[in-house]
Design an enzyme around this catalytic site. Structure first.
Site, PDB file in Angstrom:
ATOM      1  N   SER A   1      -2.180  85.869  60.504  1.00 28.90           N
ATOM      2  CA  SER A   1      -1.061  84.955  60.252  1.00 28.90           C
ATOM      3  C   SER A   1      -0.901  84.582  58.781  1.00 28.90           C
ATOM      4  O   SER A   1       0.194  84.249  58.347  1.00 28.90           O
ATOM      5  CB  SER A   1      -1.207  83.687  61.099  1.00 28.90           C
ATOM      6  OG  SER A   1      -2.362  82.965  60.732  1.00 28.90           O
ATOM      7  N   ARG A   2      -1.990  84.630  58.015  1.00 26.74           N
ATOM      8  CA  ARG A   2      -1.923  84.138  56.631  1.00 26.74           C
ATOM      9  C   ARG A   2      -2.701  85.051  55.692  1.00 26.74           C
ATOM     10  O   ARG A   2      -3.476  85.897  56.129  1.00 26.74           O
ATOM     11  CB  ARG A   2      -2.499  82.719  56.532  1.00 26.74           C
ATOM     12  CG  ARG A   2      -1.706  81.691  57.299  1.00 26.74           C
ATOM     13  CD  ARG A   2      -2.293  80.291  57.148  1.00 26.74           C
ATOM     14  NE  ARG A   2      -3.665  80.225  57.624  1.00 26.74           N
ATOM     15  CZ  ARG A   2      -4.600  79.420  57.109  1.00 26.74           C
ATOM     16  NH1 ARG A   2      -4.318  78.629  56.111  1.00 26.74           N
ATOM     17  NH2 ARG A   2      -5.821  79.412  57.594  1.00 26.74           N
TER      18      ARG A   2
ATOM     19  N   ASN B   1     -10.065  91.350  60.497  1.00 20.57           N
ATOM     20  CA  ASN B   1      -9.869  90.577  59.278  1.00 20.57           C
ATOM     21  C   ASN B   1     -10.276  89.108  59.427  1.00 20.57           C
ATOM     22  O   ASN B   1     -10.572  88.453  58.433  1.00 20.57           O
ATOM     23  CB  ASN B   1      -8.390  90.675  58.856  1.00 20.57           C
ATOM     24  CG  ASN B   1      -8.030  89.692  57.765  1.00 20.57           C
ATOM     25  OD1 ASN B   1      -8.452  89.829  56.625  1.00 20.57           O
ATOM     26  ND2 ASN B   1      -7.256  88.673  58.124  1.00 20.57           N
TER      27      ASN B   1
ATOM     28  N   TYR C   1     -22.043  83.516  54.896  1.00 20.52           N
ATOM     29  CA  TYR C   1     -20.916  84.454  54.786  1.00 20.52           C
ATOM     30  C   TYR C   1     -21.403  85.833  54.335  1.00 20.52           C
ATOM     31  O   TYR C   1     -20.984  86.860  54.860  1.00 20.52           O
ATOM     32  CB  TYR C   1     -19.908  83.884  53.792  1.00 20.52           C
ATOM     33  CG  TYR C   1     -18.571  84.572  53.743  1.00 20.52           C
ATOM     34  CD1 TYR C   1     -17.681  84.508  54.820  1.00 20.52           C
ATOM     35  CD2 TYR C   1     -18.150  85.256  52.605  1.00 20.52           C
ATOM     36  CE1 TYR C   1     -16.432  85.110  54.761  1.00 20.52           C
ATOM     37  CE2 TYR C   1     -16.909  85.857  52.527  1.00 20.52           C
ATOM     38  CZ  TYR C   1     -16.049  85.789  53.612  1.00 20.52           C
ATOM     39  OH  TYR C   1     -14.808  86.386  53.542  1.00 20.52           O
TER      40      TYR C   1
END
Length: 243
Positions: A10-11, A89, A154
């Site tokens: 979406s972004r 993603n 991460y």
């Protein structure tokens, strides 16, 4: 109907990838989102404005049941559709020094990037194997290949996906399925909005942050027929900061 699914579409980089795949290919784009429906719809509108087609599809990649239910329901409503391309993603950051990192900050990041890769890819791979064609593209990070202080969680999550990419590529190559990873450095998105760009560009040989569209161009190439002999690769796109 041949389709491409982009998680976290979406972004930011995900949205750019959705738009680029729609422009460069005839794929119907499945824009996955978790909470921001308006951003997903905005991405879809941009795709449609350029003559493409797509759907938005809501699920949290970290929730195996949610992934299975959402994709199964979509498949039942679109029995002739084949998802040929999956771009993993979706990812989140919960930055902080390891010595002060909570168990929740560790597990949320691992669950989204690493388990999200498993949940989505494992659902789709059987059909790819039967169809003897597929493109799996995992968006990792410079943190996953170089390691970044303040991002042990991460870096661990993305580094694990790098290793999974290399292993899975060898398992499925005979069925014309390629598996590659794209490792962006500093890219202008909401995720990097709080960073001090003026300070950080000093570390980057090309002296600027990258654009989401530049990452999307690379993903689009890897998703195409032209990239059939590239598999198991991790392609850095970071302005020379690390390779």
């Amino acid at each position: 109907m041949k389709c491409a699914l982009v998680t976290g579409g979406s972004r930011g980089i995900g949205s750019a990838i959705c738009q680029k795949l729609a422009t460069d290919s005839a794929y119907h784009i499945l824009i996955n989102y978790q909470s921001n429906e308006s951003a997903a719809l905005e991405t879809l509108q941009k795709i449609q404005a350029n003559g493409g087609s797509g759907d938005i599809i809501k699920f949290n990649v970290a929730d195996a049941d949610e992934v299975k239910n959402a994709l199964s329901a979509w498949q039942e409503n679109n029995p002739d559709a084949v998802i040929e391309v999956v771009v993993n993603n979706a990812g989140i950051t919960r930055d902080g020094l390891f010595m002060w990192m909570s168990a929740d900050d560790w597990s949320q990041v691992i669950n989204t990037s690493l388990n999200g890769f498993y949940n989505v890819t494992s659902f789709l791979i059987q059909k790819m194997l039967r169809n003897r064609y597929g493109r799996i593209i995992n968006i990792v990070s410079v943190s996953g290949v170089k390691g970044t202080p303040g991002q042990t969680n991460y870096s661990a999550a993305k580094g694990a996906v790098v290793a999974a990419t290399k292993a899975l590529a060898q398992e499925v190559a005979k069925r014309k399925i390629t598996v590659n990873a794209v490792a962006p450095g500093f890219i202008k998105t909401d995720m990097t909005g709080a960073l001090d760009e003026n300070e950080l560009v000093k570390m980057i040989p090309v002296n600027r942050f990258g654009e989401a569209e530049e990452v999307a161009d690379l993903v689009s190439f890897l998703a195409s027929k032209k990239a059939g002999y590239i598999t198991g690769e991790v392609i850095n796109i970071n302005g020379g900061i690390y390779s």
